[in-house]
Design an enzyme around this catalytic site. Structure first.
Site, PDB file in Angstrom:
ATOM      1  N   ASP A 162       1.006  -1.208  -0.242  1.00  0.00           N
ATOM      2  CA  ASP A 162       0.066   0.039  -0.033  1.00  0.00           C
ATOM      3  C   ASP A 162       0.832   1.177  -0.082  1.00  0.00           C
ATOM      4  O   ASP A 162       2.025   1.246  -0.192  1.00  0.00           O
ATOM      5  CB  ASP A 162      -0.703   0.145   1.300  1.00  0.00           C
ATOM      6  CG  ASP A 162      -2.365   0.539   1.078  1.00  0.00           C
ATOM      7  OD1 ASP A 162      -2.281   1.840   0.813  1.00  0.00           O
ATOM      8  OD2 ASP A 162      -3.234  -0.252   0.869  1.00  0.00           O
ATOM      9  N   HIS A 228      -4.187   5.947   3.433  1.00  0.00           N
ATOM     10  CA  HIS A 228      -4.813   4.676   2.849  1.00  0.00           C
ATOM     11  C   HIS A 228      -4.232   3.495   3.234  1.00  0.00           C
ATOM     12  O   HIS A 228      -4.736   2.420   3.748  1.00  0.00           O
ATOM     13  CB  HIS A 228      -4.269   4.773   1.209  1.00  0.00           C
ATOM     14  CG  HIS A 228      -5.376   3.824   0.420  1.00  0.00           C
ATOM     15  ND1 HIS A 228      -5.003   2.422   0.379  1.00  0.00           N
ATOM     16  CD2 HIS A 228      -6.371   3.729  -0.222  1.00  0.00           C
ATOM     17  CE1 HIS A 228      -5.706   1.834  -0.403  1.00  0.00           C
ATOM     18  NE2 HIS A 228      -6.528   2.425  -0.893  1.00  0.00           N
ATOM     19  N   SER A 556     -10.547  -0.902  -2.291  1.00  0.00           N
ATOM     20  CA  SER A 556      -9.578  -1.027  -1.388  1.00  0.00           C
ATOM     21  C   SER A 556      -9.831  -1.344   0.086  1.00  0.00           C
ATOM     22  O   SER A 556      -9.069  -2.064   0.954  1.00  0.00           O
ATOM     23  CB  SER A 556      -8.782   0.336  -1.350  1.00  0.00           C
ATOM     24  OG  SER A 556      -8.191   0.527  -2.452  1.00  0.00           O
TER      25      SER A 556
END
Ligand code: NAG
Ligand code: NAG
Ligand code: NAG
Ligand code: NAG
Ligand code: NAG
Ligand code: NAG
Ligand code: NAG
Length: 787
Positions: A162, A228, A556
């Site tokens: 990520d 994220h 995601s």
């Protein structure tokens, strides 16, 4: 993967190279200084002379040196190009990543070791209450349930590819965590005060991407970039954080799916730079060596490419060869068909659905009509006053022109804005706040259907769906002085129409293998609360923990849910292959929502299998599936040959397995791969196909299963044999599913149904898609087509 220091072409190259230098003389100065990153695939077997080259990387360096253009002016123009060999891969692909010119690539094409040079490519990230929703917590789960049987994933290692991670976040606290298992060989590059028994690995892979931001310090630590990676990591394996909330909503104990699993973060994505293919490959190359049990990959490519050039497919194959489960995002390009990414059959491809939680904010019109919307920021004691309601006066309705949001138009009023235009919702709110607006009603786009994604606005807001927006606008037209109140109702659970497939979730059919149903499965991916580094919006967080959790949506978010659940299943069943774990999840997934009606799409219609896959994950049932469709890494090889891949492509994918020749392998048609879903094409005479499958008994030793088929009348499905009698554990039984048009040729259509193997203890459900024609032209050539 090994990283070299600098390979200086000039020095290494000179001796080896004279012949090819002469050969290139005519083109040597074309493309001067234009060095680009390429993934260079080399022929196998790479029986390099181990007396000369101690390591694979020194061998790769010699190959590269044999083609390096030694023109001095090139290096003078682009001094950085001296570091030519960027990565030398050991596991995921037989090749290396290098910074070379087009001429040098041209030189390579003449070498007998050369297979292919693939130009650089950038992938992208696809963007806590969920443990309760899917039944992981509660007394039942702890006493005999999923978390009990899996000990919350204790000792499992989840590798997350990520962007960065907020080390030190409460979700990555080591409370209750034992040390990592002895097999762990990875490393954590943060200092010892933030690396702990929860966050056991943290590294940054930027050697290929660094060429995109030369002059800026190398991002050597995998620090958070866009929140994220923190969000996905805490979703998969975050520790318990009591009192977690976002903007005061969703208060409860936050936890990842596998709260006792360890985390290893591999940073491969960087803000504004995306995720470089060759960095992704490097991270996977290392991860499979370092001892991860599960890889969680919430990134991909919109233009799904063939497996031999895709880092997730290449690295994923090596991973499953080593028993590592790989969970990936299906992509956020729905609801259009054929938008699914990460389609290789050895990957789990995860779609996203809604959860049953809403942050309800009601717009009460002057007419008395109430329109339910959502708001993340719910100001306490907000008056239930009827405010004057105004539109985007003089604008296009999207409130995107700041100059039109004037005090005299908006002060003390509720302003109605359509989502869209060239400002984000948060920016519109901010401008309206500055101009003294009482609040904003933000209307979502039509394609989002019933789904709202509430954001932390700086002023009182209600976000409503498109259909409610139409009602609101009709009311505004119907009266001279429209008014409305905002009524905040807090966090409300139990929306009966959940889960519903998210509008953005990418849909099948799969372009790369249309004979395999993709996505595979659905997990929660709308408005997911998980850890973030700090405040993400404009409003001031009401309490310190509120700044540490935020809402995000995307596949995601759904992929790491499945990563955590895979770790739980692997903990409970350590001997199961990645394919067996996938089968357990798929054959037990739910197809009904809370109303006990079929799971819907964003628009309220029954979701099709190309949106939902096998269904919405049910971890409790997945722990005990009864039967599994198992596959070894080797089983995919004849399948790849059948797809039309050349020997070179097949061998790139299956590296480091010994090379194969497709001609010498038995043919396996797509439909016959032992997959936990069935796709059949009735596109030619005799409009009938036989599909073969084999199931392994992982339930009780002695068990009898009866076949039950549910299919529309246009298709006839028979199963032979229709009863499977198992005498012992791990026994394998084969069966054939014969699918034919009920009246000969099927009319142009796609029919969906299911096969269930039913025993007193288990229902093993296999979704079936039957199409009267292929979705795409096949690219099998005459060499490979073997039907
Ligand atoms: C460089 O070489 C390529 C072929 O290798 C050719 O197509 C191109 O026109 C050349 N460019 C220049 C500027 O000579
Ligand atoms: C699992 O459940 C059993 C039976 O209720 C209980 O004895 C045991 O303590 C539980 N284990 C965990 C880790 O909660
Ligand atoms: C360790 O890293 C954290 C976060 O980067 C920093 O706040 C802390 O001061 C560092 N501690 C030491 C001992 O260097
Ligand atoms: C982490 O992310 C937050 C929010 O995006 C940002 O303010 C902060 O500077 C970042 N920290 C680091 C070390 O990059
Ligand atoms: C097969 O065809 C599709 C669509 O034309 C293409 O995207 C894909 O890369 C091709 N696959 C192979 C193995 O050539
Ligand atoms: C976008 O912004 C520009 C200037 O900031 C403005 O002129 C334009 O009208 C805006 N577009 C829309 C659709 O509002
Ligand atoms: C399916 O298998 C049966 C039994 O082996 C055979 O008779 C039949 O011809 C097969 N059908 C097709 C379409 O291959």
């Amino acid at each position: 993967m090994a990283r070299l220091g600098a390979l200086i072409c000039l020095r290494v190259a000179i001796v080896v190279l004279l012949p090819s230098l002469l050969a290139t003389v005519s083109v040597a100065h074309n493309d001067t200084g234009v060095h680009k990153n390429y993934l260079i695939i080399v022929r196998k077997p790479y029986e390099y002379d181990q007396n000369v080259y101690k390591t694979v990387s020194s061998w790769h360096a010699s190959l590269l040196a044999s083609v390096c253009d030694t023109a001095k002016e090139e290096l003078a123009a682009d001094p950085g190009a001296e570091t030519r060999l960027i990565y030398s891969y050991r596991n995921v692909v037989n090749g290396f990543c290098a910074r070379v010119t087009r001429d040098e690539v041209f030189e390579m094409t003449k070498k007998d070791w050369f297979v292919k040079a693939i130009p650089e490519k950038t992938y992208k990230l696809m963007t806590t209450y969920t443990p309760q929703m899917i039944g992981l917590t509660g007394p039942a789960a702890l006493h005999g349930g999923v978390w009990n049987r899996s000990n919350m994933g204790e000792g499992m290692i989840i590798g997350v590819l990520d962007d960065g991670i907020a080390a030190g976040h409460p979700s990555f606290d080591a409370a209750g965590m034992g040390p990592p298992p002895a097999k762990w060989k990875g490393r954590c590059d943060f200092n010892s005060s933030v690396c702990n028994n929860k966050l056991i690995g943290a590294r940054s892979f930027y050697e290929s991407a660094r060429w995109k931001w030369r002059g800026i310090d190398d991002p050597v630590l995998p620090v958070n970039e866009t929140a994220h990676g923190t969000h996905t990591s805490s979703t998969a394996a975050g520790n318990f954080v009591p009192g977690a909330n976002t903007m005061g909503n969703g208060i409860g104990t936050a936890a990842g799916m596998a709260p006792r699993a360890h985390l290893a973060l591999y940073q491969v994505c960087f803000q504004d730079k995306g995720c470089d293919r060759d960095d992704i490959l490097a991270a996977m190359d290392d991860a499979v060596d370092e001892g991860v049990d599960v890889l969680s990959i919430s990134l991909g490519d919109d233009e799904a490419g063939e497996f031999a050039g895709d880092p997730v497919a290449l690295g994923g194959y090596t991973a499953i060869m080593k028993g590592v489960f790989v969970s990936t995002s299906a992509g956020n390009n729905g609801p259009n068909p054929s938008t699914v990414s990460n389609e290789a059959p050895w990957l789990l491809t995860v779609a996203a659905s809604t959860t049953d939680r809403k942050f309800v904010a009601t717009v009460k019109l002057g007419s008395g009509v109430e329109l339910d919307g959502e708001a993340l920021y719910q100001p306490p004691n907000f008056p239930s006053t009827q405010w004057p309601l105004v539109g985007d006066t003089g604008g296009d309705g999207t409130c995107s022109d700041e100059r039109l949001l004037k005090k005299e138009h908006v002060a003390g009023k509720l302003v109605v804005c359509d989502q869209g235009g060239n400002l984000t919702g948060l920016e519109k709110g901010s401008f309206l706040h500055k101009a003294g607006a009482a609040g904003m009603v933000l209307i979502g786009p039509e394609f989002m259907g019933s789904v709202v994604q509430p954001k932390p606005h700086i002023l009182p807001v209600a976000q409503i769906v498109y259909s409610s927006g139409k009602k609101l606008k009709a009311y505004m037209k119907s009266t001279k002085s429209p008014t409305a109140a905002l009524i905040y109702q807090g966090t409300v659970f139990g929306n009966p129409m959940t889960p519903a497939v998210a509008p953005f979730s990418s849909r099948g059919p799969s372009k790369q293998n249309q004979g395999i149903l993709k996505p595979d499965i659905t997990g929660p991916g709308v408005n997911i609360i998980a850890g973030v580094p700090g405040p993400q919006g404009l409003a001031t967080p009401p309490n310190p923990l509120a700044a540490k959790f935020d809402i995000m949506s995307g596949t995601s978010m759904s992929a790491p849910h499945l990563s955590g659940i895979a770790a739980l299943i692997k903990k409970a069943h350590p001997k199961w292959s990645p394919a067996a774990i996938k089968s357990a999840m798929m054959t037990t997934a739910d197809t009904m929502d809370r109303r006990r009606k079929p799971i819907t799409d964003q628009d309220g219609h029954k979701a099709d299998l190309f949106g939902l896959g096998a269904g919405f994950v049910n971890p409790t049932k997945a722990m005990n599936p009864g039967l599994v469709y198992d596959l070894s890494a080797a089983d995919y090889v004849p399948y790849l040959c059948g797809l039309g891949y050349s020997d070179h492509e097949v061998n790139s994918i299956i590296h480091p397995s010994p090379p194969v020749s497709c001609k010498r392998l038995p043919a396996v048609d797509q439909k016959d791969l032992n997959y936990p879903s069935i796709t059949a094409f009735l596109d030619r005479e005799p409009y009938a196909v036989n599909v073969s499958r084999a199931v392994t008994n992982v339930g009780r030793g002695k068990a009898v299963y009866a076949a039950k088929v549910e299919m529309p009348r246009t298709v006839s499905v028979t199963v032979t044999p229709d009863t499977l009698k198992f005498k012992k554990l791990n026994q394998v039984k084969k069966f054939t599913v014969t699918i034919r048009g009920a009246n000969g040729r099927m009319k142009d259509d796609v029919a969906e149904g299911q096969l269930k193997w039913v025993s007193p203890d288990n229902v093993v459900r296999t979704p079936i898609v039957v199409s009267s024609k292929k979705f795409f032209k096949d690219n099998t050539t005459s060499d490979h087509a073997r039907h």
